[in-house]
Design an enzyme around this catalytic site. Structure first.
Site, PDB file in Angstrom:
ATOM      1  N   GLU A 272      -4.000  -3.003   4.703  1.00  0.00           N
ATOM      2  CA  GLU A 272      -4.640  -3.760   5.792  1.00  0.00           C
ATOM      3  C   GLU A 272      -5.080  -2.868   6.957  1.00  0.00           C
ATOM      4  OE1 GLU A 272      -2.587  -7.403   6.558  1.00  0.00           O
ATOM      5  OE2 GLU A 272      -3.773  -7.836   8.357  1.00  0.00           O
TER       6      GLU A 272
ATOM      7  N   ARG B  97     -12.265 -19.562   4.205  1.00  0.00           N
ATOM      8  CA  ARG B  97     -11.342 -19.993   5.251  1.00  0.00           C
ATOM      9  C   ARG B  97     -11.912 -19.919   6.663  1.00  0.00           C
ATOM     10  NH1 ARG B  97      -6.586 -15.762   4.035  1.00  0.00           N
ATOM     11  NH2 ARG B  97      -6.570 -17.031   2.181  1.00  0.00           N
TER      12      ARG B  97
ATOM     13  N   HIS C 143      -6.125 -17.910   9.546  1.00  0.00           N
ATOM     14  CA  HIS C 143      -5.815 -18.772   8.403  1.00  0.00           C
ATOM     15  C   HIS C 143      -5.851 -20.213   8.897  1.00  0.00           C
ATOM     16  CE1 HIS C 143      -3.958 -20.472   4.885  1.00  0.00           C
ATOM     17  NE2 HIS C 143      -3.992 -19.284   4.300  1.00  0.00           N
TER      18      HIS C 143
ATOM     19  N   ASP D  81       0.010  -0.718  14.906  1.00  0.00           N
ATOM     20  CA  ASP D  81       0.366   0.672  15.270  1.00  0.00           C
ATOM     21  C   ASP D  81      -0.553   1.701  14.603  1.00  0.00           C
ATOM     22  OD1 ASP D  81       2.492  -0.594  16.501  1.00  0.00           O
ATOM     23  OD2 ASP D  81       3.946  -0.040  14.963  1.00  0.00           O
TER      24      ASP D  81
ATOM     25  N   ARG E 228     -12.778 -11.666   4.707  1.00  0.00           N
ATOM     26  CA  ARG E 228     -12.079 -11.366   3.453  1.00  0.00           C
ATOM     27  C   ARG E 228     -11.951 -12.616   2.590  1.00  0.00           C
ATOM     28  NH1 ARG E 228      -6.375 -11.700   1.853  1.00  0.00           N
ATOM     29  NH2 ARG E 228      -6.129 -12.816   3.815  1.00  0.00           N
TER      30      ARG E 228
ATOM     31  N   SER F 239      -6.655  -9.005  -0.528  1.00  0.00           N
ATOM     32  CA  SER F 239      -6.094  -7.865   0.217  1.00  0.00           C
ATOM     33  C   SER F 239      -4.979  -7.165  -0.546  1.00  0.00           C
ATOM     34  CB  SER F 239      -5.612  -8.289   1.597  1.00  0.00           C
ATOM     35  OG  SER F 239      -4.786  -9.389   1.482  1.00  0.00           O
TER      36      SER F 239
ATOM     37  N   GLU G  92      -8.200 -20.495  -5.040  1.00  0.00           N
ATOM     38  CA  GLU G  92      -8.190 -20.550  -3.576  1.00  0.00           C
ATOM     39  C   GLU G  92      -9.609 -20.643  -3.053  1.00  0.00           C
ATOM     40  OE1 GLU G  92      -4.027 -18.188  -2.603  1.00  0.00           O
ATOM     41  OE2 GLU G  92      -5.878 -17.035  -2.523  1.00  0.00           O
TER      42      GLU G  92
ATOM     43  N   HIS H 244      -4.398 -14.139  11.098  1.00  0.00           N
ATOM     44  CA  HIS H 244      -3.798 -13.883   9.787  1.00  0.00           C
ATOM     45  C   HIS H 244      -4.066 -12.474   9.266  1.00  0.00           C
ATOM     46  CE1 HIS H 244      -2.282 -14.971   5.859  1.00  0.00           C
ATOM     47  NE2 HIS H 244      -3.430 -14.707   5.269  1.00  0.00           N
TER      48      HIS H 244
ATOM     49  N   GLY I 105      -0.040 -16.838  -1.684  1.00  0.00           N
ATOM     50  CA  GLY I 105      -0.982 -17.283  -2.721  1.00  0.00           C
ATOM     51  C   GLY I 105      -1.015 -16.384  -3.938  1.00  0.00           C
TER      52      GLY I 105
ATOM     53  N   LYS J  96       9.363   1.130  10.063  1.00  0.00           N
ATOM     54  CA  LYS J  96       9.976   0.926  11.378  1.00  0.00           C
ATOM     55  C   LYS J  96      11.138  -0.057  11.399  1.00  0.00           C
ATOM     56  CE  LYS J  96       6.421  -2.163  13.337  1.00  0.00           C
ATOM     57  NZ  LYS J  96       5.520  -2.341  14.464  1.00  0.00           N
TER      58      LYS J  96
ATOM     59  N   ALA K 240       0.840  -1.209   0.000  1.00  0.00           N
ATOM     60  CA  ALA K 240       0.000   0.000   0.000  1.00  0.00           C
ATOM     61  C   ALA K 240       0.873   1.257   0.000  1.00  0.00           C
ATOM     62  CB  ALA K 240      -0.934  -0.012   1.207  1.00  0.00           C
TER      63      ALA K 240
HETATM   64  P1  FAD Z   1       2.250  -4.336   5.199  1.00  0.00           P
HETATM   65  O1  FAD Z   1       2.703  -5.030   3.994  1.00  0.00           O
HETATM   66  O2  FAD Z   1       2.163  -5.124   6.454  1.00  0.00           O
HETATM   67  O3  FAD Z   1       3.220  -3.096   5.453  1.00  0.00           O
HETATM   68  C1  FAD Z   1       3.112  -2.330   6.625  1.00  0.00           C
HETATM   69  C2  FAD Z   1       4.347  -1.476   6.745  1.00  0.00           C
HETATM   70  O4  FAD Z   1       4.196  -0.533   7.792  1.00  0.00           O
HETATM   71  C3  FAD Z   1       5.609  -2.261   7.087  1.00  0.00           C
HETATM   72  O5  FAD Z   1       6.649  -1.724   6.323  1.00  0.00           O
HETATM   73  C4  FAD Z   1       5.821  -1.950   8.573  1.00  0.00           C
HETATM   74  O6  FAD Z   1       7.148  -2.074   8.998  1.00  0.00           O
HETATM   75  C5  FAD Z   1       5.347  -0.523   8.614  1.00  0.00           C
HETATM   76  N1  FAD Z   1       4.949  -0.041   9.949  1.00  0.00           N
HETATM   77  C6  FAD Z   1       4.033  -0.583  10.777  1.00  0.00           C
HETATM   78  N2  FAD Z   1       3.931   0.167  11.893  1.00  0.00           N
HETATM   79  C7  FAD Z   1       4.786   1.208  11.753  1.00  0.00           C
HETATM   80  C8  FAD Z   1       5.143   2.310  12.565  1.00  0.00           C
HETATM   81  N3  FAD Z   1       4.623   2.511  13.776  1.00  0.00           N
HETATM   82  N4  FAD Z   1       6.068   3.189  12.088  1.00  0.00           N
HETATM   83  C9  FAD Z   1       6.648   3.001  10.872  1.00  0.00           C
HETATM   84  N5  FAD Z   1       6.349   1.960  10.072  1.00  0.00           N
HETATM   85  C10 FAD Z   1       5.437   1.080  10.509  1.00  0.00           C
HETATM   86  N6  FAD Z   1      -2.947 -11.267   0.884  1.00  0.00           N
HETATM   87  C11 FAD Z   1      -3.283 -11.534  -0.401  1.00  0.00           C
HETATM   88  O7  FAD Z   1      -4.050 -10.793  -1.018  1.00  0.00           O
HETATM   89  N7  FAD Z   1      -2.741 -12.623  -1.015  1.00  0.00           N
HETATM   90  C12 FAD Z   1      -1.885 -13.477  -0.400  1.00  0.00           C
HETATM   91  O8  FAD Z   1      -1.419 -14.427  -0.983  1.00  0.00           O
HETATM   92  C13 FAD Z   1      -1.551 -13.230   0.963  1.00  0.00           C
HETATM   93  N8  FAD Z   1      -0.732 -14.063   1.642  1.00  0.00           N
HETATM   94  C14 FAD Z   1      -0.351 -13.727   2.902  1.00  0.00           C
HETATM   95  C15 FAD Z   1       0.575 -14.541   3.571  1.00  0.00           C
HETATM   96  C16 FAD Z   1       1.043 -14.187   4.824  1.00  0.00           C
HETATM   97  C17 FAD Z   1       2.036 -15.062   5.536  1.00  0.00           C
HETATM   98  C18 FAD Z   1       0.566 -12.996   5.437  1.00  0.00           C
HETATM   99  C19 FAD Z   1       1.067 -12.583   6.783  1.00  0.00           C
HETATM  100  C20 FAD Z   1      -0.374 -12.204   4.793  1.00  0.00           C
HETATM  101  C21 FAD Z   1      -0.837 -12.557   3.530  1.00  0.00           C
HETATM  102  N9  FAD Z   1      -1.765 -11.767   2.853  1.00  0.00           N
HETATM  103  C22 FAD Z   1      -2.101 -12.069   1.563  1.00  0.00           C
HETATM  104  C23 FAD Z   1      -2.217 -10.498   3.408  1.00  0.00           C
HETATM  105  C24 FAD Z   1      -1.412  -9.361   2.761  1.00  0.00           C
HETATM  106  O9  FAD Z   1      -0.067  -9.771   2.637  1.00  0.00           O
HETATM  107  C25 FAD Z   1      -1.456  -8.096   3.579  1.00  0.00           C
HETATM  108  O10 FAD Z   1      -2.766  -7.784   3.939  1.00  0.00           O
HETATM  109  C26 FAD Z   1      -0.895  -6.923   2.763  1.00  0.00           C
HETATM  110  O11 FAD Z   1       0.379  -7.254   2.308  1.00  0.00           O
HETATM  111  C27 FAD Z   1      -0.856  -5.682   3.614  1.00  0.00           C
HETATM  112  O12 FAD Z   1      -0.134  -4.696   2.922  1.00  0.00           O
HETATM  113  P2  FAD Z   1       0.064  -3.286   3.615  1.00  0.00           P
HETATM  114  O13 FAD Z   1       0.898  -2.492   2.707  1.00  0.00           O
HETATM  115  O14 FAD Z   1      -1.245  -2.754   4.044  1.00  0.00           O
HETATM  116  O15 FAD Z   1       0.850  -3.629   4.981  1.00  0.00           O
HETATM  117  C1  SIN Z   2      -2.561 -17.885   1.220  1.00  0.00           C
HETATM  118  O1  SIN Z   2      -1.675 -17.975   0.372  1.00  0.00           O
HETATM  119  O2  SIN Z   2      -3.207 -18.836   1.668  1.00  0.00           O
HETATM  120  C2  SIN Z   2      -2.878 -16.543   1.756  1.00  0.00           C
HETATM  121  C3  SIN Z   2      -3.807 -15.882   0.861  1.00  0.00           C
HETATM  122  C4  SIN Z   2      -4.424 -14.708   1.539  1.00  0.00           C
HETATM  123  O3  SIN Z   2      -4.232 -14.474   2.730  1.00  0.00           O
HETATM  124  O4  SIN Z   2      -5.143 -13.998   0.838  1.00  0.00           O
END
Ligand code: FAD
Ligand code: SIN
Length: 528
Positions: free
Chosen positions: A371, A286, A240, A219, A382, A387, A112, A347, A47, A34, A15
């Site tokens: 997220e 799920r 999950h 946070d 979801r 996501s 999926e 998850h 996935g 961070k 994001a």
């Molecule tokens: P993030 O990618 O979590 O990034 C958050 C950022 O904010 C990080 O850089 C962190 O260090 C930073 N941060 C946090 N707090 C602070 C602070 N106080 N100060 C400064 N920086 C901070 N989704 C799918 O759609 N498909 C998938 O296949 C899938 N597989 C997944 C597998 C796993 C193991 C996990 C954990 C999640 C998965 N998800 C999947 C969910 C998806 O990965 C996340 O929802 C998505 O990547 C979130 O992106 P984001 O940019 O919002 O947050």
């Molecule tokens: C997974 O690969 O099972 C994660 C997919 C998701 O969280 O969307």
């Protein structure tokens, strides 16, 4: 010390990075993160990204699947535009250099749970790593973007820091930037910004067992809540179903795509149990699979169930799941020959900072996506792989209002520096680790997959004690990442428990033993 940027981006996951790249075409951008930039939930996504990329699939089907998973709480307009804008955002990612798995020259599309078609664009079983790599390479090369690693955002700056009374009912709160702890130099900096994007990700660390990495401590939601932004749907925590069960594995995820390729679930007596719970069996959404596993574990008094893909050809398994194959092998499990012990784990946070269809929060100048945000896409549950898609679509949609807001405003120059008078370097560090462990266990035991009023009341009482003790310690201590993360986790736990207590029904991911059915009158978002 004060830094000034047109756009402040908190977080370096999908994001934050994709917004930063767009905003950099309109002004200067600070990406504050961070830990090392790559550390994010994004980096561990396996996935893939759900999008309609094939003529045999349709927008209508993807919309219908998303609405069905969301159990009546999705915003249908949001679902429709996210699904329709998905293919364009995937093509942009490819233009940024992301390389996805192909077969016969075309994108290979995985399947999926909850999806009625093959529509998951992926890079083998390490999609997030590829997305993060491609976006970071572009961000690092952009002259208008500065990345601040090991910088921990402490608080969003609003009128409160100018000595004014700010309440959740006040309609005109403004965000002027953030106070940020530079961890390496142990100094709190003031980041002034015209528009601020919250992209801090989720909060899986609030639970004892989670697929999320250490950074996911909620946070952003906690900071926004303290700044009096509206927060929604925090009771909907997605577990999950299949995280690796192994004493040395730190909740390694076994992707849902493994079930998409035919893996079956068995209890330790060798019985395939999913068809008893849902006609879609292993490919049910799920929440249903996670609850079925939880039920099996509780009924049978066992610690794990077994996920078996070994009936598929070994070469096929290794080609599709190289990351899972290698990791399991390191723990002594050859997935081409034997089943994988798995358990559910926290998850994904479906709720978060409430936004409109353009990522605007209830605070002017503050935008949220990924997220951390609650956009209306996921509702009560979801759909898998929606996501990364949501983060891509909303980081695109938030650009225009964020640029417009930045153009109409200047930096606020009367912001006082961070006030740490009266605080000392803490001596009793044991309080932080003890309270963190206790909070995570309380949430796991009482606010998990299956809840009840009694369990939620217990969790509330214990969390209140942890809150009081931690706040007292915080008031006397110099800020540090560990202590602030604990405070934020307690705030998120409180929001989950409070929202769960407000919802007197079972819907989507929120399952209450004493209210086992959905109630039509309760079919609306939970607002805090
Ligand atoms: P993030 O990618 O979590 O990034 C958050 C950022 O904010 C990080 O850089 C962190 O260090 C930073 N941060 C946090 N707090 C602070 C602070 N106080 N100060 C400064 N920086 C901070 N989704 C799918 O759609 N498909 C998938 O296949 C899938 N597989 C997944 C597998 C796993 C193991 C996990 C954990 C999640 C998965 N998800 C999947 C969910 C998806 O990965 C996340 O929802 C998505 O990547 C979130 O992106 P984001 O940019 O919002 O947050
Ligand atoms: C997974 O690969 O099972 C994660 C997919 C998701 O969280 O969307």
């Amino acid at each position: 010390m004060t830094e000034r940027f047109d756009f402040l981006v908190l977080g370096s996951g999908v994001a934050g990075l994709s917004f930063a790249l767009r905003a950099a075409e309109h002004g200067t951008v600070a990406v504050v993160t961070k830990k090392a930039s790559v550390e994010s939930n994004t980096n561990y996504a396996q996935g893939g990204i759900a999008a309609v990329m094939d003529g045999s699939d349709s927008f209508e089907q993807h919309i219908a699947d998303t609405l069905e998973a969301g159990a009546g709480l999705c915003d249908p307009e949001v679902v429709a535009f996210v699904v329709r804008e998905g293919p364009a955002r995937i093509r942009e990612l490819m233009a940024f250099g992301a390389r996805f798995s192909r077969e016969n020259g075309r994108l290979h599309l995985g399947r999926e749970g909850g999806h009625s078609a093959h529509r998951i664009v992926h890079a083998a079983d390490a999609t997030g790593r590829e997305v993060e790599r491609a976006l970071l390479a572009n961000v690092r090369a952009h002259p208008n973007i500065r990345v601040f690693e090991y910088h921990f955002a402490l608080e969003l700056i609003t009128e409160h820091h100018l000595g004014q009374h700010v309440s959740r009912l006040r309609p005109d709160i403004h965000c002027f930037g953030a106070y940020v702890l530079d961890e390496r130099n142990d100094v709190v900096k003031t980041f002034l910004a015209k528009s601020t994007l919250l992209a801090t990700g989720g909060s899986g660390q609030v639970y004892l067992h989670t697929t999320n990495p250490a950074i996911a401590t909620g946070d952003g939601v906690a900071m926004a809540y303290r700044a009096k932004a509206r927060i929604a749907n925090m009771e909907f925590v997605q577990f999950h179903p299949t995280s690796l069960y192994h004493p040395e594995a730190d909740s390694f995820l076994i992707s849902e795509a493994v079930r998409g390729e035919g893996a079956l679930l068995y209890n330790q007596a060798g019985e395939r149990f999913m068809p008893r719970y849902d006609p879609r069996a292993e490919l049910a959404p799920r929440d249903i699979v996670a609850r079925a596993i939880d039920d099996q574990l509780k009924q049978r008094g066992e610690d794990y169930v077994l996920l078996d893909i070994s009936h598929r050809p070994a070469g096929h398994i290794r080609a599709h799941f190289p990351n899972i194959y290698e990791t399991c092998l390191r723990y002594g499990i050859d997935i081409t020959r034997e089943p994988i012990p798995v358990v559910p784990a926290a998850h994904y946070q479906c709720g978060g900072v409430l936004t409109d269809a353009y990522g605007r929060t209830s605070i002017a100048g503050l935008f949220a996506c990924g997220e951390v945000a609650c956009t209306g896409l996921h509702g009560a549950n979801r759909l898998a792989s929606n996501s990364l898609l949501e983060a891509l679509v909303f980081s695109h949609r938030a650009l225009e209002p964020a640029v417009e807001y930045a153009r109409g405003t200047g930096w606020r120059e009367d912001i006082p520096p961070w006030d740490d008078s009266g605080t000392v370097r803490p001596q009793e560090w044991v309080l932080v680790s003890h309270n963190r462990d206790e909070l995570r266990r309380v949430m796991w035991d009482y606010v998990g997959i299956v809840r009840s009023t009694l369990r939620l009341e217990r969790a509330e009482r214990r969390t209140r004690l942890l809150y009081e003790e931690t706040e007292d310690f915080y008031r006397r201590s110099r800020v540090s990442t560990g202590l602030c993360e604990l405070r934020n986790m307690i705030a998120v736990a409180y929001l989950i428990i409070r929202s769960a207590r407000m919802r007197r029904e079972s819907r989507g991911l929120h399952y209450m033993l004493d209210y086992p059915e959905p109630v039509e009158a309760e079919c609306r978002p939970t607002l805090v």
